[in-house]
Design a protein around this motif. Structure first.
Motif, mmCIF file in Angstrom:
data_model
loop_
_atom_site.group_PDB
_atom_site.id
_atom_site.type_symbol
_atom_site.label_atom_id
_atom_site.label_comp_id
_atom_site.label_asym_id
_atom_site.label_seq_id
_atom_site.Cartn_x
_atom_site.Cartn_y
_atom_site.Cartn_z
ATOM 1 N N UNK A 13 0.823 -1.205 0.000
ATOM 2 C CA UNK A 13 0.000 0.000 0.000
ATOM 3 C C UNK A 13 0.851 1.246 0.000
ATOM 4 N N UNK A 14 0.196 2.385 -0.077
ATOM 5 C CA UNK A 14 0.892 3.666 -0.123
ATOM 6 C C UNK A 14 0.203 4.658 0.807
ATOM 7 N N UNK A 58 -7.904 -8.295 0.275
ATOM 8 C CA UNK A 58 -7.277 -7.060 -0.187
ATOM 9 C C UNK A 58 -7.444 -5.979 0.875
ATOM 10 N N UNK A 59 -6.788 -4.831 0.675
ATOM 11 C CA UNK A 59 -6.799 -3.777 1.702
ATOM 12 C C UNK A 59 -7.081 -2.420 1.084
ATOM 13 N N UNK A 60 -8.105 -1.773 1.596
ATOM 14 C CA UNK A 60 -8.448 -0.418 1.191
ATOM 15 C C UNK A 60 -8.031 0.547 2.301
ATOM 16 N N UNK A 61 -8.803 1.591 2.518
ATOM 17 C CA UNK A 61 -8.545 2.569 3.568
ATOM 18 C C UNK A 61 -9.857 3.229 3.938
ATOM 19 N N UNK A 75 -7.395 3.216 -3.764
ATOM 20 C CA UNK A 75 -8.008 2.234 -2.867
ATOM 21 C C UNK A 75 -9.499 2.086 -3.164
ATOM 22 N N UNK A 76 -10.147 3.170 -3.588
ATOM 23 C CA UNK A 76 -11.540 3.060 -4.020
ATOM 24 C C UNK A 76 -11.671 2.126 -5.207
ATOM 25 N N UNK A 77 -10.702 2.205 -6.121
ATOM 26 C CA UNK A 77 -10.691 1.279 -7.260
ATOM 27 C C UNK A 77 -10.518 -0.159 -6.783
ATOM 28 N N UNK A 78 -9.731 -0.343 -5.742
ATOM 29 C CA UNK A 78 -9.522 -1.689 -5.201
ATOM 30 C C UNK A 78 -10.814 -2.243 -4.593
#
Length: 233
Positions: free
Chosen positions: A72-73, A119-122, A139-142
């Motif tokens: 992640x970033x 998977x990991x969003x935020x 992250x929204x795309x993820x």
């Protein structure tokens, strides 16, 4: 026989905690990241999300019961200071990297006859936070990828879920928690009064990998101290 789980990004932070947690619970863990996590009992493959190479996974076990994608970033800048390359890098690491891993190991997931992808969003993909445009967009795309893949892969009995943490005390967040004052301010922003710990995320990640969550798919689960859904008193 223990189930084989691929943890991408296990060299530090959340990924490291997840790899240890899975190992303690009897899973066979394979790590893929730029750096070796040096966890006893974990096989390591050198892999980089910025330059993904599917050949790295050519010798994985025939059946893979799960994939946990942790890279992640945290690239927090005003929109006028974010370059197109900033956006490209965040999408590369957060989305394209995940897609490349899933595509590479999908035949092995299908062989498991009941696998799980985590998977990991935020939390910032759900609630508006200034200076989060690039990371929230990727992250929204993820999250969209999670829901789409959950539908597509359900006939193969492959579950796909996403965890959306708030700020977690990891090396990636070091600049945001670098002083006692910054850490206390971050703690106070969360209704439960503290930022997250890698162990918080590792526990629910292991649950989503396990058979105990066998009827859960297509979900984005907030693990955020309440930040994404309630207001503290």
């Amino acid at each position: 026989m223990s189930k084989n789980i691929l943890v991408v990004g296990a060299s530090s932070g959340i990924g490291y905690a997840i790899a240890q947690n899975l190992l303690e619970k009897g899973y066979s863990v394979i790590s893929a990241s730029r750096n070796n996590p040096n966890i006893e009992g974990v096989e390591h493959l050198t892999w980089d999300a910025t330059n993904p190479d599917a050949n790295v996974f050519a010798n994985l076990p025939v059946a893979l019961a799960g994939v946990v994608y942790c890279p992640g970033t945290i690239n927090l800048k005003p929109i006028n200071r974010l370059t197109l390359d900033d956006f490209r890098q965040d999408f590369q690491i957060n989305v394209v990297g995940a897609v490349s891993v899933i595509q590479a190991v999908l035949p092995r997931l299908k062989k498991a006859e009941g696998a799980s992808i985590v998977l990991y969003s935020t939390v910032a993909a759900k609630i508006g936070m200034g200076f989060h445009a690039s990371v929230a967009a990727s992250k929204g795309a993820l999250e969209g990828l999670t829901i789409s893949l959950a539908a597509e892969l359900s006939p193969a009995k492959i579950r796909v879920n996403c965890i959306a943490p708030s700020l977690t005390d990891t090396p990636l967040a070091q600049n945001l928690l670098s002083t006692p004052e910054k850490k206390e301010a971050s703690n106070k922003r969360h209704p439960l009064g503290r930022v997250g710990l890698p162990a918080d995320i590792a526990e629910i990640s292991t649950f989503l990998i396990s058979d105990a969550s066998s009827w859960i798919t297509g979900q984005v689960i907030g693990v955020d101290g309440g930040m994404g859904s309630i207001k503290g008193v």
